[in-house]
Design a protein around this motif. Structure first.
Motif, PDB file in Angstrom:
ATOM      1  N   GLY A   1       7.997  52.588  54.194  1.00 18.36           N
ATOM      2  CA  GLY A   1       7.647  51.228  53.801  1.00 18.36           C
ATOM      3  C   GLY A   1       6.137  51.124  53.695  1.00 18.36           C
ATOM      4  O   GLY A   1       5.420  51.684  54.512  1.00 18.36           O
ATOM      5  N   SER A   2       5.655  50.429  52.664  1.00 18.29           N
ATOM      6  CA  SER A   2       4.218  50.300  52.470  1.00 18.29           C
ATOM      7  C   SER A   2       3.886  48.970  51.809  1.00 18.29           C
ATOM      8  O   SER A   2       4.622  48.500  50.943  1.00 18.29           O
ATOM      9  N   SER A   3       2.772  48.410  52.194  1.00 17.05           N
ATOM     10  CA  SER A   3       2.313  47.183  51.552  1.00 17.05           C
ATOM     11  C   SER A   3       1.758  47.475  50.160  1.00 17.05           C
ATOM     12  O   SER A   3       1.552  46.570  49.374  1.00 17.05           O
ATOM     13  N   ARG A   4       1.554  48.737  49.817  1.00 16.25           N
ATOM     14  CA  ARG A   4       1.051  49.111  48.491  1.00 16.25           C
ATOM     15  C   ARG A   4       2.168  49.245  47.466  1.00 16.25           C
ATOM     16  O   ARG A   4       1.891  49.342  46.276  1.00 16.25           O
ATOM     17  N   PHE A   5       3.424  49.291  47.905  1.00 23.30           N
ATOM     18  CA  PHE A   5       4.546  49.358  46.970  1.00 23.30           C
ATOM     19  C   PHE A   5       4.691  48.006  46.272  1.00 23.30           C
ATOM     20  O   PHE A   5       4.113  47.015  46.692  1.00 23.30           O
ATOM     21  N   GLY A   6       5.489  47.958  45.229  1.00 25.34           N
ATOM     22  CA  GLY A   6       5.696  46.722  44.476  1.00 25.34           C
ATOM     23  C   GLY A   6       6.326  45.625  45.310  1.00 25.34           C
ATOM     24  O   GLY A   6       6.881  45.864  46.385  1.00 25.34           O
ATOM     25  N   ALA A   7       6.263  44.414  44.805  1.00 25.54           N
ATOM     26  CA  ALA A   7       6.753  43.241  45.548  1.00 25.54           C
ATOM     27  C   ALA A   7       8.237  43.335  45.879  1.00 25.54           C
ATOM     28  O   ALA A   7       8.669  42.922  46.951  1.00 25.54           O
ATOM     29  N   ASN A   8       9.052  43.876  44.971  1.00 24.77           N
ATOM     30  CA  ASN A   8      10.496  43.975  45.209  1.00 24.77           C
ATOM     31  C   ASN A   8      10.926  45.339  45.716  1.00 24.77           C
ATOM     32  O   ASN A   8      12.110  45.587  45.911  1.00 24.77           O
ATOM     33  N   THR A   9       9.986  46.245  45.903  1.00 26.87           N
ATOM     34  CA  THR A   9      10.313  47.605  46.354  1.00 26.87           C
ATOM     35  C   THR A   9       9.382  48.011  47.488  1.00 26.87           C
ATOM     36  O   THR A   9       8.581  48.929  47.348  1.00 26.87           O
ATOM     37  N   LYS A  10       9.469  47.344  48.591  1.00 28.22           N
ATOM     38  CA  LYS A  10       8.603  47.643  49.730  1.00 28.22           C
ATOM     39  C   LYS A  10       9.014  48.911  50.467  1.00 28.22           C
ATOM     40  O   LYS A  10       8.253  49.436  51.268  1.00 28.22           O
ATOM     41  N   TRP A  11      10.228  49.413  50.207  1.00 30.34           N
ATOM     42  CA  TRP A  11      10.740  50.593  50.898  1.00 30.34           C
ATOM     43  C   TRP A  11      11.180  51.646  49.884  1.00 30.34           C
ATOM     44  O   TRP A  11      11.683  51.320  48.819  1.00 30.34           O
ATOM     45  N   GLY A  12      10.992  52.912  50.243  1.00 31.42           N
ATOM     46  CA  GLY A  12      11.433  54.022  49.404  1.00 31.42           C
ATOM     47  C   GLY A  12      12.208  55.022  50.232  1.00 31.42           C
ATOM     48  O   GLY A  12      11.846  55.308  51.375  1.00 31.42           O
ATOM     49  N   LEU A  13      13.280  55.569  49.668  1.00 30.42           N
ATOM     50  CA  LEU A  13      14.134  56.545  50.343  1.00 30.42           C
ATOM     51  C   LEU A  13      13.926  57.904  49.679  1.00 30.42           C
ATOM     52  O   LEU A  13      14.027  58.025  48.458  1.00 30.42           O
ATOM     53  N   PHE A  14      13.651  58.941  50.493  1.00 31.68           N
ATOM     54  CA  PHE A  14      13.356  60.271  49.986  1.00 31.68           C
ATOM     55  C   PHE A  14      14.245  61.302  50.696  1.00 31.68           C
ATOM     56  O   PHE A  14      13.900  61.808  51.761  1.00 31.68           O
ATOM     57  N   PRO A  15      15.411  61.633  50.115  1.00 32.89           N
ATOM     58  CA  PRO A  15      16.321  62.593  50.740  1.00 32.89           C
ATOM     59  C   PRO A  15      16.044  64.022  50.257  1.00 32.89           C
ATOM     60  O   PRO A  15      15.451  64.246  49.199  1.00 32.89           O
ATOM     61  N   SER A  16      16.507  65.006  51.047  1.00 30.06           N
ATOM     62  CA  SER A  16      16.441  66.411  50.633  1.00 30.06           C
ATOM     63  C   SER A  16      17.557  67.191  51.315  1.00 30.06           C
ATOM     64  O   SER A  16      18.003  66.850  52.413  1.00 30.06           O
ATOM     65  N   VAL A  17      18.011  68.261  50.649  1.00 27.39           N
ATOM     66  CA  VAL A  17      19.048  69.142  51.173  1.00 27.39           C
ATOM     67  C   VAL A  17      18.626  70.572  50.900  1.00 27.39           C
ATOM     68  O   VAL A  17      18.045  70.877  49.852  1.00 27.39           O
ATOM     69  N   SER A  18      18.908  71.460  51.853  1.00 29.13           N
ATOM     70  CA  SER A  18      18.592  72.874  51.650  1.00 29.13           C
ATOM     71  C   SER A  18      19.667  73.748  52.272  1.00 29.13           C
ATOM     72  O   SER A  18      20.399  73.325  53.161  1.00 29.13           O
ATOM     73  N   GLY A  19      19.760  74.978  51.794  1.00 28.51           N
ATOM     74  CA  GLY A  19      20.716  75.939  52.341  1.00 28.51           C
ATOM     75  C   GLY A  19      20.094  77.309  52.429  1.00 28.51           C
ATOM     76  O   GLY A  19      19.181  77.654  51.665  1.00 28.51           O
ATOM     77  N   PHE A  20      20.559  78.115  53.394  1.00 31.54           N
ATOM     78  CA  PHE A  20      20.000  79.430  53.623  1.00 31.54           C
ATOM     79  C   PHE A  20      21.099  80.371  54.098  1.00 31.54           C
ATOM     80  O   PHE A  20      21.948  79.989  54.903  1.00 31.54           O
ATOM     81  N   GLU A  21      21.093  81.597  53.612  1.00 25.34           N
ATOM     82  CA  GLU A  21      22.043  82.615  54.079  1.00 25.34           C
ATOM     83  C   GLU A  21      21.259  83.661  54.867  1.00 25.34           C
ATOM     84  O   GLU A  21      20.274  84.215  54.396  1.00 25.34           O
ATOM     85  N   PHE A  22      21.732  83.945  56.101  1.00 22.71           N
ATOM     86  CA  PHE A  22      21.053  84.948  56.954  1.00 22.71           C
ATOM     87  C   PHE A  22      21.390  86.335  56.503  1.00 22.71           C
ATOM     88  O   PHE A  22      22.428  86.678  56.096  1.00 22.71           O
TER      89      PHE A  22
END
Length: 65
Positions: free
Chosen positions: A44-65
């Protein structure tokens, strides 16, 4: 020295800014051979737009040993 028509005044502007972040991560080990990880960040940031004060940033990763 007296050639300026209009004197200029120096000015300083100060703006208050605010930020808030949440972070979460889950990892899963399957048969000690595969590792799957998922994470999410919610900012959440006060620099984001008036209707978009929050941003969601997901990520997924996989690894084989």
């Amino acid at each position: 020295l007296n050639v300026a028509l209009t004197p200029l005044k120096a000015a300083t502007y100060r703006n208050a800014r605010s930020n808030l972040s949440f972070f979460g991560r889950v990892s899963y080990d399957y048969k000690s051979k595969y590792l799957i990880s998922a994470s999410v960040r919610y900012d959440g940031s006060s620099r984001f737009g008036a209707n978009t004060k929050w941003g969601l940033f997901p990520s997924v990763s996989g690894f084989e040993f």
